[in-house]
Motif scaffolding. Structure first.
Motif, PDB file in Angstrom:
ATOM      1  N   MET A 113      26.571  78.702  -6.328  1.00  0.00           N
ATOM      2  CA  MET A 113      25.795  78.401  -5.120  1.00  0.00           C
ATOM      3  C   MET A 113      26.304  77.138  -4.425  1.00  0.00           C
ATOM      4  N   LYS A 114      26.620  76.134  -5.202  1.00  0.00           N
ATOM      5  CA  LYS A 114      27.002  74.841  -4.621  1.00  0.00           C
ATOM      6  C   LYS A 114      28.421  74.855  -4.065  1.00  0.00           C
ATOM      7  N   ASN A 115      29.356  75.469  -4.795  1.00  0.00           N
ATOM      8  CA  ASN A 115      30.773  75.359  -4.428  1.00  0.00           C
ATOM      9  C   ASN A 115      31.316  76.566  -3.661  1.00  0.00           C
ATOM     10  N   VAL A 116      30.559  77.668  -3.625  1.00  0.00           N
ATOM     11  CA  VAL A 116      30.995  78.842  -2.858  1.00  0.00           C
ATOM     12  C   VAL A 116      30.056  79.066  -1.669  1.00  0.00           C
ATOM     13  N   ILE A 117      28.786  79.341  -1.962  1.00  0.00           N
ATOM     14  CA  ILE A 117      27.835  79.560  -0.870  1.00  0.00           C
ATOM     15  C   ILE A 117      27.620  78.261  -0.083  1.00  0.00           C
ATOM     16  N   GLY A 118      27.502  77.153  -0.794  1.00  0.00           N
ATOM     17  CA  GLY A 118      27.243  75.877  -0.128  1.00  0.00           C
ATOM     18  C   GLY A 118      28.386  75.375   0.737  1.00  0.00           C
ATOM     19  N   THR A 119      29.591  75.826   0.475  1.00  0.00           N
ATOM     20  CA  THR A 119      30.749  75.396   1.270  1.00  0.00           C
ATOM     21  C   THR A 119      31.190  76.448   2.283  1.00  0.00           C
ATOM     22  N   GLY A 120      30.598  77.647   2.203  1.00  0.00           N
ATOM     23  CA  GLY A 120      30.972  78.713   3.138  1.00  0.00           C
ATOM     24  C   GLY A 120      32.314  79.329   2.834  1.00  0.00           C
ATOM     25  N   SER A 121      32.776  79.248   1.582  1.00  0.00           N
ATOM     26  CA  SER A 121      34.105  79.770   1.237  1.00  0.00           C
ATOM     27  C   SER A 121      34.083  81.240   0.825  1.00  0.00           C
ATOM     28  N   SER A 122      32.891  81.841   0.720  1.00  0.00           N
ATOM     29  CA  SER A 122      32.817  83.278   0.423  1.00  0.00           C
ATOM     30  C   SER A 122      33.185  84.063   1.674  1.00  0.00           C
ATOM     31  N   PRO A 123      33.867  85.208   1.518  1.00  0.00           N
ATOM     32  CA  PRO A 123      34.228  85.995   2.709  1.00  0.00           C
ATOM     33  C   PRO A 123      33.036  86.676   3.371  1.00  0.00           C
ATOM     34  N   TYR A 124      31.901  86.749   2.675  1.00  0.00           N
ATOM     35  CA  TYR A 124      30.756  87.442   3.273  1.00  0.00           C
ATOM     36  C   TYR A 124      29.410  86.767   3.017  1.00  0.00           C
ATOM     37  N   MET A 125      29.291  85.954   1.956  1.00  0.00           N
ATOM     38  CA  MET A 125      28.011  85.278   1.709  1.00  0.00           C
ATOM     39  C   MET A 125      27.809  84.178   2.748  1.00  0.00           C
ATOM     40  N   PRO A 126      26.573  83.906   3.172  1.00  0.00           N
ATOM     41  CA  PRO A 126      26.337  82.899   4.209  1.00  0.00           C
ATOM     42  C   PRO A 126      26.499  81.483   3.679  1.00  0.00           C
ATOM     43  N   LYS A 127      26.874  80.575   4.562  1.00  0.00           N
ATOM     44  CA  LYS A 127      26.934  79.174   4.169  1.00  0.00           C
ATOM     45  C   LYS A 127      25.529  78.598   4.216  1.00  0.00           C
ATOM     46  N   ILE A 128      24.974  78.327   3.052  1.00  0.00           N
ATOM     47  CA  ILE A 128      23.678  77.671   2.955  1.00  0.00           C
ATOM     48  C   ILE A 128      23.790  76.590   1.883  1.00  0.00           C
ATOM     49  N   ALA A 129      23.822  75.355   2.332  1.00  0.00           N
ATOM     50  CA  ALA A 129      23.861  74.228   1.404  1.00  0.00           C
ATOM     51  C   ALA A 129      22.441  73.696   1.228  1.00  0.00           C
ATOM     52  N   LEU A 130      22.112  73.324  -0.018  1.00  0.00           N
ATOM     53  CA  LEU A 130      20.774  72.831  -0.343  1.00  0.00           C
ATOM     54  C   LEU A 130      20.887  71.534  -1.133  1.00  0.00           C
ATOM     55  N   PRO A 131      19.836  70.752  -1.182  1.00  0.00           N
ATOM     56  CA  PRO A 131      19.834  69.595  -2.080  1.00  0.00           C
ATOM     57  C   PRO A 131      19.994  70.039  -3.530  1.00  0.00           C
ATOM     58  N   ASP A 132      20.506  69.156  -4.359  1.00  0.00           N
ATOM     59  CA  ASP A 132      20.834  69.495  -5.744  1.00  0.00           C
ATOM     60  C   ASP A 132      19.624  70.019  -6.518  1.00  0.00           C
ATOM     61  N   GLU A 133      18.475  69.430  -6.285  1.00  0.00           N
ATOM     62  CA  GLU A 133      17.293  69.836  -7.052  1.00  0.00           C
ATOM     63  C   GLU A 133      16.849  71.262  -6.699  1.00  0.00           C
ATOM     64  N   GLU A 134      17.101  71.688  -5.463  1.00  0.00           N
ATOM     65  CA  GLU A 134      16.748  73.058  -5.083  1.00  0.00           C
ATOM     66  C   GLU A 134      17.731  74.060  -5.696  1.00  0.00           C
ATOM     67  N   TYR A 135      19.013  73.693  -5.777  1.00  0.00           N
ATOM     68  CA  TYR A 135      19.973  74.524  -6.518  1.00  0.00           C
ATOM     69  C   TYR A 135      19.520  74.685  -7.965  1.00  0.00           C
ATOM     70  N   ASP A 136      19.081  73.576  -8.579  1.00  0.00           N
ATOM     71  CA  ASP A 136      18.633  73.609  -9.985  1.00  0.00           C
ATOM     72  C   ASP A 136      17.469  74.588 -10.155  1.00  0.00           C
TER      73      ASP A 136
END
Length: 446
Positions: free
Chosen positions: A412-435
């Motif tokens: 979630m943090k390094n793929v979705i959060g950075t927008g590097s997936s070819p199809y998943m949306p870029k959604i970055a969250l605070p660390d505690e919400e990822y946890d």
């Protein structure tokens, strides 16, 4: 506190929110597409009847029209508002985006639709009460209204996939939104399928006439075979063009299931080519039971997989490639004065900006961590995934669960959060919400 214009979450267990709309849409498409195809078929039959003085064709058209009133205009009129209700509940900001872009286009489409509904009643009930030339003119206007309805709706549906031009984001123009890259191939693909559906339904009507007039029944079954074969060819041709006009995220998702999709379409094409060929060469073999069965086959193994594919390829967007399926605005649209919400959510977190979060869950504690994770997972993921362990469509738990809590957070943090997936949306969250999300998904997998 910065609160965003979110709406309450609509969550459907096992299926997933968006797929409820897909199921309703698949039923609606069977009814509505038959209507437009039948309008073109009526124009052809009325022209032939008037030119060749074929009074027997009017009886067939009347029977077909009565079937159409029930199948297309009752079922279609029920499932049409059903799509509005389910779409508004599943993705209210997506529907809002479509209305704000196409309010006058939709208003025009409703004018065409009202004329279409009145037209089918006029065609049936005035068939024996007006002269043949007047009736022929009615069939022509009915066909024009039906195709007009289709053309306007397809421009809107194509925009849901993507505008197809960067100009739209700068201008915000309805014409830049409407005339996208895939609008016309999409429209002709649908017209081909509609023509095919009119022939498939036509065989049900013609086969039911066998006891009364065997010769006419076989002649019309044969004609419907040719109509269906033509529609099928047009569908396949424009489907290949349509695929080439899709955005990169759609191709990335398409590639994951390309082999099974191709196999499904090849089997379907072979099956119905055989069916249409039998109708052409041996029309007496087409019974009413077989014709009805084949109508259900095209719905179950043709329409539903096709709608599911379109819903899948459009993800993670729901409108114009600026509204995510989970209601978040994913990019700027200067022409509409729309700002991306991704950076604000990354800084403050969904718990602080979503107005529908209960106060007791806005701050994560060891006691409520799993409950918060469950809520955040539903907000961010449920419009694309079913979240139950035995979910039917794109089940998230079997996909993410084996990664473990640390692996889920890392993805979630390094793929979705950075927008590097070819199809998943870029959604970055605070660390505690990822946890919290990672802990909840891992707990469900176990």
């Amino acid at each position: 506190m910065d609160l965003l214009g979110f709406y309450p979450l609509f969550y459907v267990p096992n299926i997933g929110s968006a797929w409820l709309m897909g199921l309703t849409g698949a039923i609606h498409i069977m009814a509505s597409h038959t209507s437009v195809g039948a309008a073109l078929l009526f124009a052809f039959l009325a022209h032939k009847a008037q030119k060749e003085n074929r009074t027997d064709l009017y009886d067939y058209m009347k029977r077909y029209g009565m079937f159409l009133l029930i199948f297309s205009y009752v079922i279609g009129s029920i499932t049409g508002p059903g799509i509005w209700y389910t779409a508004t509940a599943a993705s209210p900001r997506g529907i809002s985006a479509l209305i704000h872009n196409f309010v006058w286009v939709w208003a025009t489409e409703w004018v065409f639709f009202v004329y279409e509904v009145l037209g089918v009643f006029a065609l049936i009930y005035f068939m024996d009460k007006v002269d043949r030339k007047t009736h022929l003119k009615l069939t022509y206007t009915f066909a024009i209204a039906s195709v007009g309805t289709l053309a306007l709706i397809i421009g809107i549906i194509s925009f849901m996939m993507w505008p197809g031009t960067e100009a739209y984001y700068t201008t915000g123009s309805a014409s830049d939104a409407f005339f996208g890259t895939n609008t016309f191939p999409h429209m002709f693909l649908r017209i081909g399928f509609m023509i095919m559906m009119s022939g498939i339904i036509g065989m049900i009507i013609s086969s039911a006439m066998r006891k009364e007039n065997k010769e006419l029944s076989e002649e019309l079954t044969q004609k419907m075979g040719w109509v269906s074969l033509l529609g099928g060819f047009v569908t396949v041709f424009f489907f290949m063009w349509y695929i080439d006009t899709l955005p990169s995220n759609a191709h990335a998702l398409l590639g994951l299931a390309k082999d099974s999709i191709i196999m499904n379409r090849v089997v379907l094409a072979i099956l119905f080519s055989i069916y249409f060929s039998i109708a052409i060469m041996k029309p007496q073999w087409i019974s009413r039971t077989l014709a009805i069965t084949m109508m259900f086959v095209i719905g179950i193994v043709g329409v539903w997989p096709g709608e599911k594919l379109r819903e899948t390829m459009r993800k993670p967007w729901v409108a114009g490639q600026y509204v995510y399926s989970n209601q978040i605005i994913g990019r700027d649209v200067p022409g509409k004065g729309i700002k991306s919400e991704v950076d604000l959510i990354a800084t403050k977190g969904l718990l602080k900006v979503n107005p529908w979060i209960p106060e007791r869950l806005r701050t994560i504690t060891p006691e409520n961590k799993l409950e918060v994770g469950k809520l955040l997972t539903r907000i961010t993921c449920s419009n694309c995934h079913s979240l139950d362990k035995g979910g039917l469509y794109r089940p998230l738990i079997p996909l993410a669960g084996p990664m473990g809590e640390a692996g889920i957070k890392d993805y979630m943090k390094n793929v979705i959060g950075t927008g590097s997936s070819p199809y998943m949306p870029k959604i970055a969250l605070p660390d505690e919400e990822y946890d919290a999300i990672a802990a909840y998904i891992a707990s469900q997998a176990n």
